[in-house]
Design a protein around this motif. Structure first.
Motif, short mmCIF file in Angstrom:
data_model
loop_
_atom_site.label_atom_id
_atom_site.label_comp_id
_atom_site.label_asym_id
_atom_site.label_seq_id
_atom_site.Cartn_x
_atom_site.Cartn_y
_atom_site.Cartn_z
N ALA A 7 -12.88 -17.55 -0.88
CA ALA A 7 -12.43 -17.75 0.51
C ALA A 7 -11.39 -16.71 0.93
CB ALA A 7 -11.85 -19.16 0.68
N ILE A 8 -10.67 -16.12 -0.03
CA ILE A 8 -9.66 -15.11 0.33
C ILE A 8 -10.17 -13.68 0.13
CG2 ILE A 8 -7.69 -16.62 -0.04
CD1 ILE A 8 -7.28 -15.30 -2.77
N GLY A 9 -11.43 -13.54 -0.27
CA GLY A 9 -11.98 -12.19 -0.37
C GLY A 9 -12.76 -11.89 -1.62
N GLY A 10 -12.53 -12.68 -2.69
CA GLY A 10 -13.26 -12.49 -3.92
C GLY A 10 -12.57 -11.55 -4.90
N SER A 11 -12.65 -11.90 -6.18
CA SER A 11 -11.98 -11.12 -7.23
C SER A 11 -12.48 -9.68 -7.30
CB SER A 11 -12.18 -11.79 -8.60
OG SER A 11 -11.45 -12.98 -8.69
N GLN A 12 -13.80 -9.49 -7.23
CA GLN A 12 -14.35 -8.14 -7.36
C GLN A 12 -13.85 -7.24 -6.23
OE1 GLN A 12 -18.59 -7.99 -7.84
NE2 GLN A 12 -18.66 -5.76 -7.93
N ASN A 13 -13.84 -7.77 -5.02
CA ASN A 13 -13.35 -7.00 -3.88
C ASN A 13 -11.89 -6.63 -4.06
OD1 ASN A 13 -13.19 -5.80 -1.34
ND2 ASN A 13 -12.91 -7.74 -0.26
N PHE A 14 -11.08 -7.58 -4.57
CA PHE A 14 -9.65 -7.34 -4.77
C PHE A 14 -9.42 -6.28 -5.84
CE2 PHE A 14 -5.66 -8.42 -7.00
CZ PHE A 14 -4.76 -8.30 -5.95
N TYR A 15 -9.95 -6.49 -7.04
CA TYR A 15 -9.66 -5.59 -8.16
C TYR A 15 -10.31 -4.22 -7.98
CZ TYR A 15 -7.39 -9.34 -10.73
OH TYR A 15 -6.53 -10.33 -11.13
N ASN A 16 -11.42 -4.15 -7.24
CA ASN A 16 -12.05 -2.85 -7.00
C ASN A 16 -11.16 -1.90 -6.21
OD1 ASN A 16 -14.37 -3.45 -8.41
ND2 ASN A 16 -15.66 -3.78 -6.62
N LYS A 17 -10.18 -2.43 -5.52
CA LYS A 17 -9.27 -1.59 -4.75
C LYS A 17 -8.36 -0.78 -5.66
CE LYS A 17 -9.59 -4.72 -0.84
NZ LYS A 17 -10.64 -3.91 -0.20
N GLY A 18 -8.16 -1.24 -6.88
CA GLY A 18 -7.51 -0.44 -7.89
C GLY A 18 -6.00 -0.42 -7.87
N SER A 19 -5.42 -0.33 -6.67
CA SER A 19 -3.97 -0.20 -6.58
C SER A 19 -3.52 -0.69 -5.21
CB SER A 19 -3.54 1.25 -6.78
OG SER A 19 -4.12 2.08 -5.78
N VAL A 20 -2.21 -0.88 -5.09
CA VAL A 20 -1.66 -1.32 -3.81
C VAL A 20 -0.19 -0.92 -3.73
CG1 VAL A 20 -0.87 -3.60 -4.63
CG2 VAL A 20 -1.50 -3.29 -2.22
N THR A 21 0.27 -0.68 -2.52
CA THR A 21 1.69 -0.48 -2.28
C THR A 21 2.08 -1.25 -1.01
OG1 THR A 21 3.45 1.17 -1.97
CG2 THR A 21 1.36 1.60 -0.89
N TYR A 22 3.31 -1.73 -0.97
CA TYR A 22 3.77 -2.48 0.20
C TYR A 22 5.29 -2.52 0.23
CZ TYR A 22 4.36 -6.47 -3.03
OH TYR A 22 4.73 -7.29 -4.07
N ASP A 23 5.84 -2.81 1.42
CA ASP A 23 7.28 -2.98 1.58
C ASP A 23 7.63 -4.42 1.24
OD1 ASP A 23 7.54 -0.36 2.47
OD2 ASP A 23 7.22 -0.93 4.57
N TYR A 24 8.72 -4.57 0.50
CA TYR A 24 9.09 -5.88 -0.05
C TYR A 24 10.49 -6.28 0.41
CZ TYR A 24 10.45 -9.21 -3.76
OH TYR A 24 10.90 -10.29 -4.47
N GLU A 25 10.61 -7.54 0.80
CA GLU A 25 11.91 -8.07 1.20
C GLU A 25 12.07 -9.48 0.66
OE1 GLU A 25 14.44 -8.87 5.33
OE2 GLU A 25 12.26 -9.00 5.34
N TYR A 26 13.17 -9.72 -0.02
CA TYR A 26 13.47 -11.04 -0.56
C TYR A 26 14.91 -11.40 -0.20
CZ TYR A 26 14.65 -14.71 -3.94
OH TYR A 26 15.07 -15.88 -4.53
#
Length: 258
Positions: free
Chosen positions: A32-51
Motif C-alpha cells: 500500500a505504501i509502494g512495495g519493497s522492490q520499488n523502495f529498495y530499487n531506488k538504492g539511496s536517499v537524501t533528505y533534510d532532517y529536523e528533530y
C-alpha cells in the motif's frame, strides 16, 4: 495421551496461523505504501532532517541532512545543530554497516559517549526511514493482537519484537494498520537503548515521493500500551526535500583518516 497431543497440535497450528496472518497484513501494508522492490530499487536517499524535543531541562534539537545507501544500510549525516552532543560547530556522523564514527568541526572524536550517540542515531534514523519495509526481515517476530478502534477508524494491531541478536537493542513496537486503506497510521515503540521501556505513541502524515508513501511529518508522546496519551508535550520530527537515487560514494561512510 492422544488428547494431549491433539490439543498441543491445535495450539501449534493456531500459533502458526496467527503469525502468517500478521505477516500477510504487513505484506499488504508494504504494498500500500509502494512495495519493497520499488523502495529498495531506488538504492539511496537524501533528505533534510529536523528533530525537536519538548522545551525544558532535556530539550534536544537536531537539524541536518541525512544520506543513506540501502546496500549495507549505510548511514551518514551532517548537522548544523546537534544539542545532544553539546557541540557548537559542524557535526558529521557516519556508519558503514559495521562501525559508527563522529567528527566535530572536522576532527574525529574518540569520546565513547559521542560515538555511542552517533551509532544510535545512524542506525535509528535509517531504521525509522525504512522501518515499514523491514517488518518482515529475518529475526523479526510478528504477533497479531486484538483489533482496536481509534478516532472512529478500525485497526489491525500487530506486535513487533526482535530476536536476541537483531539490532543493538530489542525494542517493542505495536503497529496500527487501517483495515480499509491497509496503511500503518500510527505505532507504539520503546527506546531500550536509552533505558525507556514504557511506550511512546508515534503519529504521522504521509507524503508521496517518487511513488513511495513516506511518513514525513511525525510526532510522538508518552502513552500506555493501549495507545492512550499520557504525556503533556510532543516530540517533533520532520523529513523534507526527499530525493531518491542520488549518487553516493561508499567511502563517505568510512571513518575519516582510515
Amino acid at each position: 495421551m492422544k488428547k494431549v497431543i491433539f490439543t498441543l497440535a491445535v495450539v501449534i497450528a493456531s500459533t502458526i496461523a496467527t503469525a502468517q496472518t500478521a505477516k500477510e497484513i504487513i505484506a499488504q501494508s508494504i504494498e500500500a505504501i509502494g512495495g519493497s522492490q520499488n523502495f529498495y530499487n531506488k538504492g539511496s536517499v537524501t533528505y533534510d532532517y529536523e528533530y525537536r524535543a519538548p522545551k525544558g531541562e532535556n530539550a534536544i534539537t537536531l537539524v541536518g541532512k541525512e544520506t543513506y545507501l540501502f546496500d549495507g544500510e549505510r548511514s551518514y549525516a551532517t548537522y548544523s545543530t546537534h544539542t545532544l552532543t553539546g557541540a557548537n560547530g559542524k557535526v558529521v556522523e557516519g556508519y558503514n554497516g559495521t562501525d559508527a564514527w563522529v567528527t566535530f568541526d572536522g576532527k574525529v572524536s574518540n569520546d565513547e559517549q559521542a560515538n555511542g550517540v552517533a551509532r544510535f542515531l545512524r542506525k535509528t534514523n535509517y531504521y525509522w526511514f525504512a522501518m515499514f519495509y523491514k517488518l518482515l526481515d529475518e529475526g523479526v517476530n510478528q504477533e497479531l493482537l486484538a483489533d482496536q478502534k481509534v478516532n472512529g477508524k478500525d485497526y489491525k494491531r500487530i506486535k513487533i519484537t526482535f530476536g536476541d541478536h537483531v539490532g543493538d537493542g530489542q525494542d517493542t513496537y505495536i503497529i496500527y494498520v487501517n483495515k480499509k486503506t491497509k496503511l500503518i497510521e500510527q505505532f507504539l515503540f520503546t527506546v531500550v537503548g536509552f533505558g525507556i521501556t514504557d511506550p511512546f505513541l508515534m503519529t504521522f502524515d504521509y507524503e508521496t515521493v517518487d511513488g513511495i508513501k513516506i511518513p514525513t511529518k511525525r510526532k510522538y508522546i508518552e502513552s500506555d500500551w493501549e495507545g492512550n496519551v499520557i504525556g503533556k508535550k510532543y516530540y517533533i520530527t520532520n523529513w523534507k526535500n526527499i530525493t531518491f537515487g542520488v549518487h553516493v560514494d561508499k567511502t563517505m561512510f568510512e571513518k575519516p583518516g582510515k
